[in-house]
Write an enzyme that holds these catalytic residues in place. Structure first.
Site, PDB file in Angstrom:
ATOM      1  N   ARG A 132      12.542   3.164   3.998  1.00  0.00           N
ATOM      2  CA  ARG A 132      12.673   1.766   4.415  1.00  0.00           C
ATOM      3  C   ARG A 132      14.126   1.394   4.720  1.00  0.00           C
ATOM      4  O   ARG A 132      14.368   0.568   5.591  1.00  0.00           O
ATOM      5  CB  ARG A 132      12.095   0.847   3.339  1.00  0.00           C
ATOM      6  CG  ARG A 132      10.573   0.844   3.358  1.00  0.00           C
ATOM      7  CD  ARG A 132      10.006   0.021   2.242  1.00  0.00           C
ATOM      8  NE  ARG A 132       8.598  -0.283   2.483  1.00  0.00           N
ATOM      9  CZ  ARG A 132       7.809  -0.878   1.602  1.00  0.00           C
ATOM     10  NH1 ARG A 132       8.274  -1.224   0.419  1.00  0.00           N
ATOM     11  NH2 ARG A 132       6.551  -1.139   1.907  1.00  0.00           N
ATOM     12  N   GLY A 169       0.182  -2.783   2.528  1.00  0.00           N
ATOM     13  CA  GLY A 169      -0.691  -3.962   2.569  1.00  0.00           C
ATOM     14  C   GLY A 169      -0.669  -4.648   3.922  1.00  0.00           C
ATOM     15  O   GLY A 169      -1.714  -5.036   4.455  1.00  0.00           O
ATOM     16  N   GLY A 201       1.281   2.939   1.370  1.00  0.00           N
ATOM     17  CA  GLY A 201       2.499   3.411   0.716  1.00  0.00           C
ATOM     18  C   GLY A 201       2.400   4.854   0.260  1.00  0.00           C
ATOM     19  O   GLY A 201       3.277   5.678   0.549  1.00  0.00           O
ATOM     20  N   LYS A 256      -9.375   3.639  -4.405  1.00  0.00           N
ATOM     21  CA  LYS A 256     -10.572   2.814  -4.607  1.00  0.00           C
ATOM     22  C   LYS A 256     -11.216   2.325  -3.326  1.00  0.00           C
ATOM     23  O   LYS A 256     -10.530   1.972  -2.374  1.00  0.00           O
ATOM     24  CB  LYS A 256     -10.177   1.568  -5.399  1.00  0.00           C
ATOM     25  CG  LYS A 256      -9.796   1.828  -6.827  1.00  0.00           C
ATOM     26  CD  LYS A 256      -9.696   0.492  -7.517  1.00  0.00           C
ATOM     27  CE  LYS A 256      -8.791   0.523  -8.714  1.00  0.00           C
ATOM     28  NZ  LYS A 256      -8.187  -0.788  -8.886  1.00  0.00           N
TER      29      LYS A 256
HETATM   30  P1  ADP Z   1      -2.231   4.097  -0.172  1.00  0.00           P
HETATM   31  O1  ADP Z   1      -1.064   3.649  -1.032  1.00  0.00           O
HETATM   32  O2  ADP Z   1      -1.819   5.093   0.844  1.00  0.00           O
HETATM   33  O3  ADP Z   1      -2.992   2.947   0.400  1.00  0.00           O
HETATM   34  P2  ADP Z   1      -3.977   4.337  -2.454  1.00  0.00           P
HETATM   35  O4  ADP Z   1      -3.020   3.554  -3.257  1.00  0.00           O
HETATM   36  O5  ADP Z   1      -5.298   3.751  -2.109  1.00  0.00           O
HETATM   37  O6  ADP Z   1      -3.266   4.887  -1.120  1.00  0.00           O
HETATM   38  O7  ADP Z   1      -4.346   5.697  -3.231  1.00  0.00           O
HETATM   39  C1  ADP Z   1      -3.391   6.635  -3.602  1.00  0.00           C
HETATM   40  C2  ADP Z   1      -3.718   7.268  -4.932  1.00  0.00           C
HETATM   41  O8  ADP Z   1      -5.028   7.762  -4.978  1.00  0.00           O
HETATM   42  C3  ADP Z   1      -2.800   8.432  -5.194  1.00  0.00           C
HETATM   43  O9  ADP Z   1      -2.044   8.165  -6.349  1.00  0.00           O
HETATM   44  C4  ADP Z   1      -3.752   9.608  -5.393  1.00  0.00           C
HETATM   45  O10 ADP Z   1      -3.349  10.488  -6.429  1.00  0.00           O
HETATM   46  C5  ADP Z   1      -5.038   8.919  -5.783  1.00  0.00           C
HETATM   47  N1  ADP Z   1      -6.209   9.783  -5.513  1.00  0.00           N
HETATM   48  C6  ADP Z   1      -6.655  10.214  -4.322  1.00  0.00           C
HETATM   49  N2  ADP Z   1      -7.714  10.997  -4.469  1.00  0.00           N
HETATM   50  C7  ADP Z   1      -7.960  11.097  -5.797  1.00  0.00           C
HETATM   51  C8  ADP Z   1      -8.955  11.761  -6.574  1.00  0.00           C
HETATM   52  N3  ADP Z   1      -9.894  12.508  -6.010  1.00  0.00           N
HETATM   53  N4  ADP Z   1      -8.912  11.593  -7.909  1.00  0.00           N
HETATM   54  C9  ADP Z   1      -7.950  10.840  -8.479  1.00  0.00           C
HETATM   55  N5  ADP Z   1      -6.998  10.189  -7.798  1.00  0.00           N
HETATM   56  C10 ADP Z   1      -7.005  10.310  -6.464  1.00  0.00           C
HETATM   57 MG    MG Z   2      -1.014   2.861  -3.060  1.00  0.00          MG
END
Ligand code: ADP
Ligand code: MG
Length: 410
Positions: free
Chosen positions: A45, A384, A359, A207
């Protein structure tokens, strides 16, 4: 998302428009910090803010940078000073960066008074004042008194109606968007306004519940949707598969079914993992590859398997437009990073228009290697904010820059 009525910093700089002017640039220096050492772990950033700052310096502005960092609680500011960000900016640009120890009051006033054309200061963390998050008018007024011109370059904060991005710009007649903000908005707009087909979205991450709205709007535009990460477990469970101890959201099983039904009705191809890497716990240092029909009791799925990488890879290879949000697995842990890194690599080889938002996803791609990150058309600096844009929402920080927004006498 139209950019009508929004001036760019280049417009503002025309005919010496920034020369000797006190220019407030809202940057996004909300960078990840190492929990133990407090060091900046990813300075993307800060790097991304440099073109706008350079332009301002070369235009002869007195540059006032401001940002938030983290979530300081009242009276608990420790470890959340912007000083390390100022130091990094200075290292990266060679500019001397003056650092008043507050963002309002006498300290910044004094520093700004002494600032000469082309000099730079970075105000202290805006969130050290609770008024920032409350979009407080009086606080914004104080900030407005520090400047003649306002530029927003903080895409990562554009979805928040906070004082420095919402109340403040409306108090400054000469306002506009920085180069990074414009690049973000244009790249994301290309995903929404007549994207080239086939359009493939890849979703993963923690999630389903975080991403419901984004899935809903993607179903209106994409040809296929590849789902991996922990999010996929909920979909697999909704299809009646046994997922052992995998992370799932029990209360979202009906939602997962609704999403799959909607996708079918709209002719969107939903691809779920066909194999996964399972382990006994999050701290395991080895996984074994199994079919999603044979996940052993007592194990959890922590990454997508080889067949799934191939399956998603085929979609990536034929796509003209790709949007990716959410890692394919627990990529922070080496044994479970392959799926995420492979998808990043395949995306980086695509000739299509490729965008990454989120992120953790952005951090994962950079971790996959410089050459991988270079091959991506756009890696968003806002998690976000990028999701909200794709959901079709208006961003308060962007709306406040439009010239038709009611101006207040300043
Ligand atoms: P972003 O920040 O890119 O939007 P998220 O915050 O939704 O992504 O998700 C990222 C997190 O999800 C990471 O910390 C990753 O370790 C976790 N994650 C992804 N797949 C799994 C899994 N199968 N089991 C546990 N954690 C997971
Ligand atoms: Mg995240």
């Amino acid at each position: 998302m139209k950019l009508t009525g929004i001036r760019s910093i280049e417009d503002l700089a025309k005919d010496g428009g920034l020369t000797n002017k006190r220019l407030f640039i809202r940057v996004d220096y909300n960078v990840p910090l190492d929990k133990k050492t407090g060091e900046i772990t990813d300075d993307a950033r800060i790097r991304e803010s440099i073109p706008t700052i350079k332009l301002a310096v070369e235009a002869g502005a007195k540059v006032i940078l401001a940002s938030h960092l983290g979530r300081p609680k009242p009276g608990k500011h420790e470890g959340l000073s912007l000083e390390p960000c100022g130091a990094r900016l200075s290292e990266l640009t060679g500019y001397e960066v003056h650092l008043p120890d507050d963002c309002v009051g006498d300290a910044p006033k004094k520093v700004i008074q002494d600032l000469r054309a082309g000099q730079v200061c970075l105000l202290e963390n805006l969130r050290f004042h609770e008024e920032e998050e409350k979009d407080d008018e009086a606080f914004a007024r104080e900030l407005s008194e520090l400047c003649d011109v306002y530029v927003d370059d903080a895409f990562g904060a554009a979805h928040r109606a906070h004082a420095s991005v919402h109340a403040l710009p409306r108090m400054v007649r000469d306002r506009g968007a920085g180069l990074l903000l414009l690049r973000e908005l244009r790249s994301l707009a290309r995903l929404m306004d007549r994207p080239e087909k086939p359009y493939v979205a890849i979703l993963g991450g923690a999630k389903v519940s975080d991403k419901i709205d984004v899935v809903e709007s993607l179903l209106n535009v994409v040809d296929s949707l590849c789902i991996g990460g922990a999010m996929a477990n909920t979909f697999l469970a909704a299809l009646g598969k046994k997922v052992g101890l995998s992370k799932i959201e029990d209360d979202k099983l009906p939602l997962a079914r609704t999403i799959m039904d909607k996708a079918r009705n709209r002719g969107v191809n939903v691809l779920l993992p066909v194999d996964v890497l399972v382990a006994n716990g999050l701290d395991s240092n080895v996984g074994s590859e199994v079919s999603v029909d044979a996940i052993p009791d007592g194990t959890m799925a922590l990454d997508i398997g080889s067949k799934t990488i191939e399956l998603f890879g085929k979609e990536i290879a034929r796509a003209k437009t790709i949007f990716w949000n959410g890692p394919m697995g627990l990529f922070e842990s080496a044994p479970f990073s392959r799926g995420t890194f492979e998808i990043a690599r395949q995306m980086s080889r695509s000739e299509g228009f490729t965008v990454i938002g989120g992120g953790d996803s952005a951090a994962a791609v950079r971790k996959a290697g410089d050459d991988v990150a270079k091959g991506i058309s756009h890696i968003s600096t806002g998690g976000g904010a990028s999701l909200e844009l794709i959901e079709g929402r208006k961003l308060p920080g962007v709306e406040a820059l439009r010239s038709n927004v009611a101006e207040e006498a300043s």
